[in-house]
Motif scaffolding. Structure first.
Motif, mmCIF file in Angstrom:
data_model
loop_
_atom_site.group_PDB
_atom_site.id
_atom_site.type_symbol
_atom_site.label_atom_id
_atom_site.label_comp_id
_atom_site.label_asym_id
_atom_site.label_seq_id
_atom_site.Cartn_x
_atom_site.Cartn_y
_atom_site.Cartn_z
ATOM 1 N N ASP A 180 89.806 7.874 13.688
ATOM 2 C CA ASP A 180 89.036 6.645 14.547
ATOM 3 C C ASP A 180 89.222 6.092 12.139
ATOM 4 O O ASP A 180 89.676 5.472 11.667
ATOM 5 N N PHE A 181 87.956 6.912 11.670
ATOM 6 C CA PHE A 181 87.873 6.925 10.118
ATOM 7 C C PHE A 181 89.368 6.803 9.573
ATOM 8 O O PHE A 181 89.101 6.441 8.697
ATOM 9 N N ALA A 182 89.924 8.035 10.205
ATOM 10 C CA ALA A 182 91.057 8.150 9.148
ATOM 11 C C ALA A 182 91.892 6.683 9.363
ATOM 12 O O ALA A 182 92.392 6.228 8.245
ATOM 13 N N LEU A 183 92.288 6.338 10.432
ATOM 14 C CA LEU A 183 93.105 5.205 10.247
ATOM 15 C C LEU A 183 91.880 3.689 9.539
ATOM 16 O O LEU A 183 92.998 2.715 9.121
ATOM 17 N N ARG A 184 90.594 4.053 9.236
ATOM 18 C CA ARG A 184 90.174 2.773 9.266
ATOM 19 C C ARG A 184 89.937 2.960 7.266
ATOM 20 O O ARG A 184 89.614 2.281 6.911
ATOM 21 N N ALA B 89 83.507 13.049 -5.420
ATOM 22 C CA ALA B 89 82.185 12.312 -5.437
ATOM 23 C C ALA B 89 83.327 11.413 -4.217
ATOM 24 O O ALA B 89 81.817 11.052 -3.370
ATOM 25 N N VAL B 90 83.973 10.407 -4.322
ATOM 26 C CA VAL B 90 84.092 9.686 -4.083
ATOM 27 C C VAL B 90 83.927 9.686 -1.968
ATOM 28 O O VAL B 90 84.041 8.759 -1.325
ATOM 29 N N VAL B 91 84.672 11.034 -1.757
ATOM 30 C CA VAL B 91 85.026 11.005 -0.409
ATOM 31 C C VAL B 91 83.513 11.643 -0.242
ATOM 32 O O VAL B 91 83.689 10.846 1.125
ATOM 33 N N ASP B 92 82.915 12.259 -0.291
ATOM 34 C CA ASP B 92 81.990 12.557 -0.007
ATOM 35 C C ASP B 92 80.920 10.881 0.369
ATOM 36 O O ASP B 92 80.581 10.774 1.276
ATOM 37 N N HIS B 93 80.811 10.182 -0.537
ATOM 38 C CA HIS B 93 80.167 9.495 -0.713
ATOM 39 C C HIS B 93 81.221 7.731 0.343
ATOM 40 O O HIS B 93 80.240 7.563 1.563
ATOM 41 N N GLY B 94 82.434 8.004 0.150
ATOM 42 C CA GLY B 94 83.163 7.505 1.213
ATOM 43 C C GLY B 94 82.847 7.469 2.792
ATOM 44 O O GLY B 94 82.960 7.253 4.393
ATOM 45 N N PHE B 95 82.869 8.977 3.143
ATOM 46 C CA PHE B 95 82.449 9.838 4.405
ATOM 47 C C PHE B 95 81.298 9.898 4.836
ATOM 48 O O PHE B 95 81.746 10.657 5.839
ATOM 49 N N ASN C 199 93.069 5.864 2.667
ATOM 50 C CA ASN C 199 94.117 6.500 1.173
ATOM 51 C C ASN C 199 92.363 7.163 1.258
ATOM 52 O O ASN C 199 92.499 8.205 0.463
ATOM 53 N N LEU C 200 91.604 7.057 1.560
ATOM 54 C CA LEU C 200 90.091 7.986 1.464
ATOM 55 C C LEU C 200 90.488 9.378 2.088
ATOM 56 O O LEU C 200 90.279 10.562 1.519
ATOM 57 N N TYR C 201 91.165 9.087 3.781
ATOM 58 C CA TYR C 201 91.870 9.784 4.112
ATOM 59 C C TYR C 201 92.205 11.302 3.678
ATOM 60 O O TYR C 201 92.081 12.299 3.255
ATOM 61 N N ARG C 202 93.376 10.118 2.565
ATOM 62 C CA ARG C 202 93.949 11.606 2.219
ATOM 63 C C ARG C 202 94.239 11.826 1.198
ATOM 64 O O ARG C 202 94.038 13.515 1.082
ATOM 65 N N LEU D 229 96.458 12.133 9.667
ATOM 66 C CA LEU D 229 97.594 12.542 8.347
ATOM 67 C C LEU D 229 98.987 12.017 8.877
ATOM 68 O O LEU D 229 99.662 11.509 7.914
ATOM 69 N N MET D 230 99.115 12.077 9.833
ATOM 70 C CA MET D 230 100.497 11.454 9.757
ATOM 71 C C MET D 230 100.435 10.433 10.521
ATOM 72 O O MET D 230 101.723 8.794 10.768
ATOM 73 N N LEU D 231 98.946 9.382 11.856
ATOM 74 C CA LEU D 231 99.270 8.561 11.716
ATOM 75 C C LEU D 231 98.992 7.569 10.093
ATOM 76 O O LEU D 231 99.299 6.310 9.918
ATOM 77 N N VAL D 232 98.467 7.660 9.473
ATOM 78 C CA VAL D 232 98.145 7.010 8.008
ATOM 79 C C VAL D 232 99.363 7.552 7.084
ATOM 80 O O VAL D 232 99.430 6.512 6.581
#
Length: 231
Positions: free
Chosen positions: A87-91, A52-58, A94-97, A151-154
């Motif tokens: 860009d979303f992953a870089l910003r 739910a946290v992922v869906d909320h953030g995404f 933690n959420l992206y991982r 994933l590699m960038l973050v």
């Protein structure tokens, strides 16, 4: 604010602030000032909460894709989609991982929706004769490459410090997926797979092909095999 919304907001904040993205349900309950039964009643278990946290953030990221109208150039839409994904992953590292963690046994709804939007754009490209392979295979190639780069960038910023690397990988993958307009004199190894991908995309969108459901499914399978054959 409802109890569910408060728990979700607190959990999202703790994920963002955590050094490694890890959180405990106990910490969430304490920060949200609720008991564990309330958390489990709304989210089932920790995995349900994190999903739910992922869906909320995404959701904000996906909102831009939902509201974006289709342009006449699906390839440009897909280039922009890759860039906005990274860009979303870089910003939101933690959420992206978390979104792509092996611990998430059930893919969050946001991940499924992102894949659906990507496939839709690829089907548009195929219908215009711009794909070398079938849309579903192209979606798997692009999504796995985009996710890997992000994933590699973050996760490994010391090893992968150059954000510009993303554009290089994007262009390399797109070169393998997209083809220039196929002219009548194009080599057979280029023309046939592209034509098969185009016809397959058009067949999926057609409701008056003259084929039965079974025949249409079989024809689509054949066309996908031709377009996806290793060359």
């Amino acid at each position: 604010m409802s109890t569910r919304a408060r728990i979700l907001e607190v959990a999202a904040r703790l994920v963002a602030e955590s050094p490694d993205g890890e959180i405990s349900t106990r910490a969430v309950c304490e920060a949200a000032q609720v008991g564990a039964p309330a958390l489990y009643r709304h989210f089932g278990d920790k995995e349900g909460l994190l999903s739910a946290v992922v869906d909320h953030g995404f959701d904000a990221y996906l909102a831009t894709k939902r509201e974006r109208g289709d342009t006449t150039d699906p390839v440009e839409d897909l280039r922009n989609g890759w860039d906005s994904h990274v860009d979303f992953a870089l910003r939101n590292p933690n959420l992206y991982r978390l979104m792509n963690s092996p611990a998430m046994r059930t893919p969050p709804g946001s991940a499924i929706e992102a894949h659906r939007i990507l496939t839709h754009d690829l089907e548009r490209a195929a219908a215009q004769g711009k794909l070398r392979v079938a849309p579903e295979l192209a979606a798997q190639m692009i999504m796995s490459a985009t996710t890997g780069v992000a994933l590699m960038l973050v996760s490994r910023p010391v090893t992968f410090p150059d954000v510009g690397m993303s554009a290089r990988v994007r262009d390399a993958v797109h070169a393998a997926v997209f083809t220039a307009d196929v002219s009548p004199g194009a080599p057979v190894e280029t023309a046939v797979p592209s034509a098969a991908a185009t016809l397959g995309a058009l067949l999926r969108r057609s409701h008056g092909s003259g084929l039965s459901t079974a025949e249409s499914a079989l024809m689509t399978e054949w066309l996908d095999r031709v377009s996806n054959a290793e060359r």
